[in-house]
Design a protein around this motif. Structure first.
Motif, PDB file in Angstrom:
ATOM      1  N   ASN A  24       0.823  -1.224   0.000  1.00  0.00           N
ATOM      2  CA  ASN A  24       0.000   0.000   0.000  1.00  0.00           C
ATOM      3  C   ASN A  24       0.851   1.267   0.000  1.00  0.00           C
ATOM      4  O   ASN A  24       0.622   2.176  -0.806  1.00  0.00           O
ATOM      5  N   PRO A  25       1.848   1.376   0.917  1.00  0.00           N
ATOM      6  CA  PRO A  25       2.710   2.568   0.864  1.00  0.00           C
ATOM      7  C   PRO A  25       3.429   2.717  -0.470  1.00  0.00           C
ATOM      8  O   PRO A  25       3.598   3.835  -0.966  1.00  0.00           O
ATOM      9  N   ARG A  26       3.821   1.586  -1.072  1.00  0.00           N
ATOM     10  CA  ARG A  26       4.521   1.643  -2.355  1.00  0.00           C
ATOM     11  C   ARG A  26       3.604   2.203  -3.447  1.00  0.00           C
ATOM     12  O   ARG A  26       4.033   3.000  -4.281  1.00  0.00           O
ATOM     13  N   LYS A  27       2.330   1.803  -3.422  1.00  0.00           N
ATOM     14  CA  LYS A  27       1.360   2.332  -4.393  1.00  0.00           C
ATOM     15  C   LYS A  27       1.190   3.839  -4.233  1.00  0.00           C
ATOM     16  O   LYS A  27       1.141   4.586  -5.217  1.00  0.00           O
ATOM     17  N   LEU A  28       1.097   4.297  -2.981  1.00  0.00           N
ATOM     18  CA  LEU A  28       0.938   5.729  -2.741  1.00  0.00           C
ATOM     19  C   LEU A  28       2.163   6.507  -3.215  1.00  0.00           C
ATOM     20  O   LEU A  28       2.044   7.560  -3.850  1.00  0.00           O
ATOM     21  N   ARG A  29       3.349   5.979  -2.905  1.00  0.00           N
ATOM     22  CA  ARG A  29       4.579   6.667  -3.317  1.00  0.00           C
ATOM     23  C   ARG A  29       4.682   6.721  -4.841  1.00  0.00           C
ATOM     24  O   ARG A  29       5.125   7.722  -5.404  1.00  0.00           O
ATOM     25  N   PRO A  41      14.713   8.149  -0.213  1.00  0.00           N
ATOM     26  CA  PRO A  41      14.274   6.776  -0.476  1.00  0.00           C
ATOM     27  C   PRO A  41      14.009   6.037   0.835  1.00  0.00           C
ATOM     28  O   PRO A  41      14.819   6.108   1.761  1.00  0.00           O
ATOM     29  N   PRO A  42      12.872   5.327   0.930  1.00  0.00           N
ATOM     30  CA  PRO A  42      12.536   4.649   2.188  1.00  0.00           C
ATOM     31  C   PRO A  42      13.223   3.300   2.329  1.00  0.00           C
ATOM     32  O   PRO A  42      13.561   2.651   1.334  1.00  0.00           O
ATOM     33  N   ARG A  43      13.428   2.897   3.563  1.00  0.00           N
ATOM     34  CA  ARG A  43      13.883   1.550   3.870  1.00  0.00           C
ATOM     35  C   ARG A  43      12.680   0.710   4.289  1.00  0.00           C
ATOM     36  O   ARG A  43      11.682   1.246   4.755  1.00  0.00           O
ATOM     37  N   PHE A  44      12.813  -0.613   4.147  1.00  0.00           N
ATOM     38  CA  PHE A  44      11.698  -1.480   4.513  1.00  0.00           C
ATOM     39  C   PHE A  44      11.340  -1.307   5.991  1.00  0.00           C
ATOM     40  O   PHE A  44      12.203  -1.277   6.851  1.00  0.00           O
ATOM     41  N   TYR A  45      10.076  -1.167   6.239  1.00  0.00           N
ATOM     42  CA  TYR A  45       9.459  -0.998   7.557  1.00  0.00           C
ATOM     43  C   TYR A  45       9.784   0.355   8.181  1.00  0.00           C
ATOM     44  O   TYR A  45       8.892   1.093   8.587  1.00  0.00           O
ATOM     45  N   GLN A  46      11.055   0.738   8.257  1.00  0.00           N
ATOM     46  CA  GLN A  46      11.434   1.970   8.949  1.00  0.00           C
ATOM     47  C   GLN A  46      11.130   3.225   8.131  1.00  0.00           C
ATOM     48  O   GLN A  46      10.944   4.300   8.688  1.00  0.00           O
ATOM     49  N   GLY A  47      11.080   3.111   6.815  1.00  0.00           N
ATOM     50  CA  GLY A  47      10.886   4.297   5.989  1.00  0.00           C
ATOM     51  C   GLY A  47      12.088   5.225   6.087  1.00  0.00           C
ATOM     52  O   GLY A  47      13.224   4.800   5.854  1.00  0.00           O
ATOM     53  N   SER A  48      11.856   6.481   6.471  1.00  0.00           N
ATOM     54  CA  SER A  48      12.932   7.477   6.560  1.00  0.00           C
ATOM     55  C   SER A  48      13.358   7.748   7.997  1.00  0.00           C
ATOM     56  O   SER A  48      14.103   8.700   8.254  1.00  0.00           O
ATOM     57  N   ILE A  49      12.901   6.925   8.930  1.00  0.00           N
ATOM     58  CA  ILE A  49      13.130   7.219  10.354  1.00  0.00           C
ATOM     59  C   ILE A  49      14.614   7.225  10.702  1.00  0.00           C
ATOM     60  O   ILE A  49      15.088   8.090  11.450  1.00  0.00           O
ATOM     61  N   SER A  95       8.669   8.787   4.246  1.00  0.00           N
ATOM     62  CA  SER A  95       7.890   7.731   4.892  1.00  0.00           C
ATOM     63  C   SER A  95       8.311   7.561   6.336  1.00  0.00           C
ATOM     64  O   SER A  95       9.494   7.696   6.680  1.00  0.00           O
ATOM     65  N   THR A  96       7.345   7.298   7.201  1.00  0.00           N
ATOM     66  CA  THR A  96       7.611   6.887   8.575  1.00  0.00           C
ATOM     67  C   THR A  96       6.875   5.571   8.780  1.00  0.00           C
ATOM     68  O   THR A  96       5.670   5.540   8.928  1.00  0.00           O
ATOM     69  N   ARG A  97       7.659   4.476   8.721  1.00  0.00           N
ATOM     70  CA  ARG A  97       7.110   3.119   8.665  1.00  0.00           C
ATOM     71  C   ARG A  97       6.124   3.006   7.503  1.00  0.00           C
ATOM     72  O   ARG A  97       6.461   3.362   6.384  1.00  0.00           O
ATOM     73  N   GLN A  98       4.897   2.535   7.734  1.00  0.00           N
ATOM     74  CA  GLN A  98       3.972   2.343   6.624  1.00  0.00           C
ATOM     75  C   GLN A  98       3.264   3.630   6.211  1.00  0.00           C
ATOM     76  O   GLN A  98       2.503   3.647   5.256  1.00  0.00           O
ATOM     77  N   GLN A  99       3.520   4.724   6.928  1.00  0.00           N
ATOM     78  CA  GLN A  99       2.832   5.989   6.654  1.00  0.00           C
ATOM     79  C   GLN A  99       3.576   6.787   5.587  1.00  0.00           C
ATOM     80  O   GLN A  99       4.770   7.044   5.718  1.00  0.00           O
ATOM     81  N   VAL A 100       2.862   7.170   4.528  1.00  0.00           N
ATOM     82  CA  VAL A 100       3.441   8.003   3.471  1.00  0.00           C
ATOM     83  C   VAL A 100       3.068   9.454   3.752  1.00  0.00           C
ATOM     84  O   VAL A 100       1.889   9.793   3.909  1.00  0.00           O
ATOM     85  N   GLY A 413      -5.222   8.421   2.020  1.00  0.00           N
ATOM     86  CA  GLY A 413      -4.292   7.751   2.921  1.00  0.00           C
ATOM     87  C   GLY A 413      -2.942   8.420   3.067  1.00  0.00           C
ATOM     88  O   GLY A 413      -2.096   7.960   3.833  1.00  0.00           O
ATOM     89  N   VAL A 414      -2.713   9.538   2.360  1.00  0.00           N
ATOM     90  CA  VAL A 414      -1.452  10.277   2.488  1.00  0.00           C
ATOM     91  C   VAL A 414      -1.595  11.306   3.609  1.00  0.00           C
ATOM     92  O   VAL A 414      -2.622  11.968   3.732  1.00  0.00           O
ATOM     93  N   VAL A 415      -0.563  11.431   4.438  1.00  0.00           N
ATOM     94  CA  VAL A 415      -0.568  12.411   5.526  1.00  0.00           C
ATOM     95  C   VAL A 415       0.172  13.663   5.065  1.00  0.00           C
ATOM     96  O   VAL A 415       1.324  13.589   4.639  1.00  0.00           O
ATOM     97  N   LEU A 416      -0.514  14.798   5.131  1.00  0.00           N
ATOM     98  CA  LEU A 416       0.045  16.069   4.680  1.00  0.00           C
ATOM     99  C   LEU A 416       0.639  16.825   5.871  1.00  0.00           C
ATOM    100  O   LEU A 416      -0.030  17.010   6.889  1.00  0.00           O
ATOM    101  N   TRP A 417       1.882  17.270   5.729  1.00  0.00           N
ATOM    102  CA  TRP A 417       2.564  18.046   6.760  1.00  0.00           C
ATOM    103  C   TRP A 417       2.886  19.429   6.194  1.00  0.00           C
ATOM    104  O   TRP A 417       3.442  19.548   5.104  1.00  0.00           O
ATOM    105  N   THR A 418       2.518  20.459   6.927  1.00  0.00           N
ATOM    106  CA  THR A 418       2.830  21.832   6.515  1.00  0.00           C
ATOM    107  C   THR A 418       3.600  22.516   7.641  1.00  0.00           C
ATOM    108  O   THR A 418       3.107  22.601   8.775  1.00  0.00           O
TER     109      THR A 418
END
Length: 518
Positions: A24-29, A41-49, A95-100, A413-418
């Motif tokens: 799902n996150p891959r589809k959104l990205r 670029p995200p890593r598996f599970y961790q994303g950009s954390i 990405s932060t884990r599965q959250q895009v 399903g995308v989280v917007l940050w401003t």
């Protein structure tokens, strides 16, 4: 058969987990990247954390010398967001884990955020859970129809006609603080005193919201405010906000302390609620303040049992206690700091007060709303303070359906940050002097202050615009007008400039000013 069923169940769980964590996150990205949006670029599970942690460790700012001020503090709050903006521009994803996440700092796109339907952009479920001990299910973290019903209940209490009726208690609370400062100057046997104003301004603002909404005083709610501030400081860490770890359910000492303090706050508020209910039984005509409206709303909801009613009332009170005093108190403190650094603007405000108010501010109860409306210079200073040091730092929304931001299609399903500091410091929108304190940029109002006025968002945007905006602006005008008519300010040589994120933008070491009686 049992083994077959077991294998099927395990495979189903693995597929479900893979779908949530990766597919799902891959589809959104992919949908975002097809529109030219890039990011780390995200890593598996961790994303950009992992990268966020690394940037935060490397980019710790050097403290400023005491008595010095710089308005370029924004990069130190969430350094990874600033770092990525330099690399990928004002529109990027991470990405932060599965959250895009999609970071939207383009002024021209904020206009489209303002135009979205109320329930198409909502609070993200992950963000709702994180500060639960502080806000519960109150309006600041409510979602969907729950938010809409709470807004309908609370909003009328902060309409202009109601707020005008609160002016006298704002004046009374300010005069009490002024008299305290006058006493401190007398005790110093000098014409001025070096005063740590943070607690006094916090107490003033807390007293106003307590009296306005709950017909009580700060003295009665002192323990509530103190414990709410403890919760605030504990929950205001970036690792909790961005989901660096999900340890809130583990029985650690920190989590146990949070739970204990939350229970103590809830009991203190519930005690005040029970006292009001007893007063109502004896009174012929109950007090018609916000607490009474909340109680009546809970009683009218037949679907809630007693425990649910108590939770609704307590959570509503916590949200109003926090939002109603913390944001206003910090903005007043930052305003006084900026005026201390720029004493010429103190003189301009005093001249304006003398022109439109004469010596009437020297007497209690002499302020009226029309008088305050004429104080244009004071309004300009407050607006510029909100631009450079507004209490809100980040705005977060999740798309509940696919939306369009200009030419950008944002899927569900995308989280917007401003980033508010990024918007308020954009030189392309505000000019090359965007980092300077220049209240005159607001002389013709917000609409003429910059190229994209919709990017001025100190009170948020869209349907979730701060309900207490009118209340806060009026309180700030009253407090600053009364203070400036009696005192002048300079920055204390002991002041350490270090803005930090504590749910709101706060001075890490408090605010110290040299206060001189006029």
């Amino acid at each position: 058969m049992c083994w077959s069923f077991g294998v099927i169940i395990v495979c189903s769980l693995v597929l479900h987990a893979g779908n949530i964590l990766w597919l799902n996150p891959r589809k959104l990205r992919r949908k975002l990247s097809e529109q030219g949006i890039t990011g780390p670029p995200p890593r598996f599970y961790q994303g950009s954390i992992a990268e966020m942690r690394s940037i935060a460790t490397r980019c710790k700012p050097e403290p400023l010398p005491r008595g010095q001020v710089s308005h370029g503090w924004a990069r130190s709050i969430f350094p990874y967001l600033h770092h990525w903006a330099l690399r990928y521009g004002s529109l990027y994803m991470y990405s932060t884990r599965q959250q895009v996440n999609l970071c939207v700092n383009r002024p021209d796109l904020v206009k489209f955020l303002n135009l979205q339907r109320p329930l198409d952009l909502d609070k993200p479920s992950t963000l709702v859970k994180t500060p639960n001990p502080l806000f519960g299910k109150g309006i600041m973290r409510a979602t969907g129809q729950n938010w809409a019903s709470q807004r309908k209940l609370i909003a009328p209490q902060f309409f202009l006609d109601k707020v005008k009726g609160m002016m006298d208690l704002m004046v009374d609370s300010t005069m009490a603080m002024i008299e305290k400062w006058e006493g401190m100057i007398l005790q110093s046997e000098e014409t001025a005193a070096d005063i740590y104003i943070t607690e006094d301004v916090n107490s003033l603002s807390a007293n106003v919201i307590a009296r306005a909404c709950f017909s009580s005083s700060y003295a009665e709610g002192r323990q509530i405010f103190a414990k709410l501030r403890t919760l605030q400081h504990a929950l205001a860490r970036p690792d909790r906000l961005f989901g660096f770890h999900n340890l809130r359910f583990l029985p650690s000492k920190a989590n146990k302390d949070l739970l204990r303090i939350r229970e103590e706050v809830d009991l203190l508020i519930l005690k005040r609620v029970r006292a009001r209910q007893e007063e109502n039984q004896k009174a012929l005509k109950p007090e018609k303040d916000l607490l009474q409206m909340i109680l009546e709303s809970a009683d009218a909801n037949g679907a809630m049992n007693e425990k649910a009613c108590d939770s609704f009332v307590v959570d509503s009170c916590k949200n109003i206690y926090f939002a109603g005093h913390e944001t206003t108190a910090t903005t007043i403190s930052w305003s006084l700091m900026l005026l201390a650094v720029h004493p010429e603007w103190q003189d301009r405000i005093r001249s304006e007060i003398l022109e439109f108010c004469g010596d009437r501010l020297c007497h209690r109860g002499s302020l009226d709303y029309e008088m305050l409306r004429k104080l244009k210079v004071l309004t300009m200073v407050i607006q510029e303070t909100l631009r450079l040091y507004g209490p809100a730092i980040i705005l977060v929304r999740e798309t509940m359906t696919g939306i369009k931001l200009g030419e950008i299609d944002v899927p569900k399903g995308v989280v917007l940050w401003t980033s508010i500091p990024a918007l308020h410091r954009d030189p392309e929108n505000w000019g090359p002097d965007a980092l300077e304190f220049k209240p005159e940029r607001f002389k013709d109002g917000v609409s003429e202050a910059c190229k994209h006025p919709q990017a001025y968002v100190p009170f948020g945007y869209g349907s979730r615009l701060c309900l207490g905006q009118t209340f806060a602006m009026l309180e700030m005008k009253i407090v600053l007008a009364l203070i400036l008519s009696r005192f002048s300010f300079l920055l204390s040589p002991e002041y350490q400039h270090s803005p930090v994120f504590r749910m709101v933008l706060a001075p890490e070491h408090g605010m110290r000013l040299v206060v001189r009686k006029i």
